[in-house]
Write an enzyme that holds these catalytic residues in place. Structure first.
Site, short mmCIF file in Angstrom:
data_model
loop_
_atom_site.label_atom_id
_atom_site.label_comp_id
_atom_site.label_asym_id
_atom_site.label_seq_id
_atom_site.Cartn_x
_atom_site.Cartn_y
_atom_site.Cartn_z
N TYR A 99 0.91 -0.03 0.73
CA TYR A 99 0.28 -1.13 1.45
C TYR A 99 1.31 -2.20 1.83
O TYR A 99 1.33 -2.69 2.96
CB TYR A 99 -0.81 -1.73 0.57
CG TYR A 99 -1.53 -2.93 1.13
CD1 TYR A 99 -2.52 -2.77 2.10
CD2 TYR A 99 -1.26 -4.21 0.66
CE1 TYR A 99 -3.21 -3.87 2.59
CE2 TYR A 99 -1.94 -5.31 1.15
CZ TYR A 99 -2.92 -5.13 2.12
OH TYR A 99 -3.59 -6.23 2.60
N LEU A 102 -9.50 4.74 12.43
CA LEU A 102 -8.43 5.14 13.35
C LEU A 102 -7.37 5.95 12.60
O LEU A 102 -6.31 5.44 12.23
CB LEU A 102 -7.81 3.91 14.00
CG LEU A 102 -8.74 3.14 14.93
CD1 LEU A 102 -8.10 1.83 15.35
CD2 LEU A 102 -9.10 3.98 16.15
N ASN A 130 -6.47 -5.21 12.45
CA ASN A 130 -6.94 -5.81 11.20
C ASN A 130 -7.24 -4.78 10.11
O ASN A 130 -7.05 -5.07 8.93
CB ASN A 130 -8.19 -6.64 11.49
CG ASN A 130 -8.96 -7.01 10.24
OD1 ASN A 130 -8.53 -7.84 9.45
ND2 ASN A 130 -10.11 -6.37 10.04
N LYS A 155 0.23 -11.97 2.83
CA LYS A 155 1.30 -12.69 2.14
C LYS A 155 2.05 -11.76 1.20
O LYS A 155 3.22 -12.01 0.86
CB LYS A 155 0.75 -13.91 1.41
CG LYS A 155 -0.17 -13.62 0.22
CD LYS A 155 0.57 -13.53 -1.09
CE LYS A 155 -0.38 -13.20 -2.23
NZ LYS A 155 0.31 -12.96 -3.51
#
Length: 256
Positions: A152, A62, A88, A140
């Site tokens: 990220y 995507l 995800n 986390k």
């Protein structure tokens, strides 16, 4: 527990392998229909065979709003509805502050974040119609930091903020939005990272020994179980939450 998911349709970005693949398989086991937005053909074919026809793979990454809209349109054309979205797909690509660049940073944030918005935006009419749910898979690292991965981490932190923002905006439609924060999950991508160390087995043992509950990695299936529960009406009064499925890794004393 019957989660009442039979014949409900859920989009799963990165849904053919790793955590996404476990979510797709878990949905199939609950009688639901996963739409995997993932170009991984071999893994996708295995899940399609497992589903015996009650699944769909859209083999794209995507990168654009147009691709997200086309995926939504195809899912609705094929199955007539969308009941939920699992955002995800993504990759910890190592674009840091010192060893990065403004362009690499922008590209990393874009590829790890923007499609979360694209899918939710274009799926919204269907989610409103069916009082659906959104589950964002974050990390986390968004709350602990990691080092050397600014792009990220920025995306993962933004996903947590969007979870709360969307939960508020979508309250009038009874659409629930939650996030899951995995820590150490032994996915194929994680395995590749482990292999980058001089002694992969020793590195894996070192990390596993720091996880308080059981001194072991979290499994993809354990993340999937939480995601599927959050998609179901058994979680009908849970929204805007950041849920840690990590064996206590983030919050408990790692000297335990």
């Amino acid at each position: 527990m019957n989660l009442n998911l039979t014949n409900k349709v859920f989009l799963v970005s990165g849904g053919a392998k790793g955590i996404g693949g476990a979510i797709s398989r878990g949905l199939i086991e609950e009688g639901a229909i996963p739409v995997m937005i993932d170009p991984s053909e071999k893994e996708g074919r295995e899940i399609l065979d497992f589903a015996q026809g009650k699944a769909l793979q859209i083999p794209v990454r995507l990168f654009s709003p147009e691709q997200a809209k086309e995926a939504i349109d195809l899912a609705v054309k094929t199955f007539g509805r969308i009941d939920g979205v699992v955002n995800n797909a993504g990759a910890n690509d190592g674009v840091g502050l010192e060893n990065g660049s403004p362009q690499a940073y922008a590209d990393s944030v874009a590829k790890n974040l923007f499609h979360y918005y694209y899918l939710a935006h274009y799926a919204l009419p269907q989610l409103k119609e069916h009082q659906g749910a959104i589950v964002n898979i974050s990390s986390k690292t968004a709350v602990t930091g990691q080092g050397g991965t600014s792009g990220y981490i920025s995306a993962k932190g933004a996903q947590l903020a969007l979870t709360r923002e969307w939960a508020v905006e979508l309250l009038p439609y009874q659409i629930r939005v939650n996030a899951i924060l995995p820590a150490e999950v032994y996915t194929p991508m994680y395995a590749n990272w482990i292999q980058s160390f001089p002694n992969p087995e020793a590195k894996l043992a070192e990390i596993s020994n720091r996880i308080p509950l059981g001194k072991r990695m979290t499994t993809s299936e354990e993340i999937a179980s939480m995601a599927i529960f959050l998609l179901s009406d058994k979680a009908s009064h849970i929204t805007g939450q950041h849920l840690y499925v990590d064996g206590g890794y983030t919050h408990l004393d790692r000297s335990l």
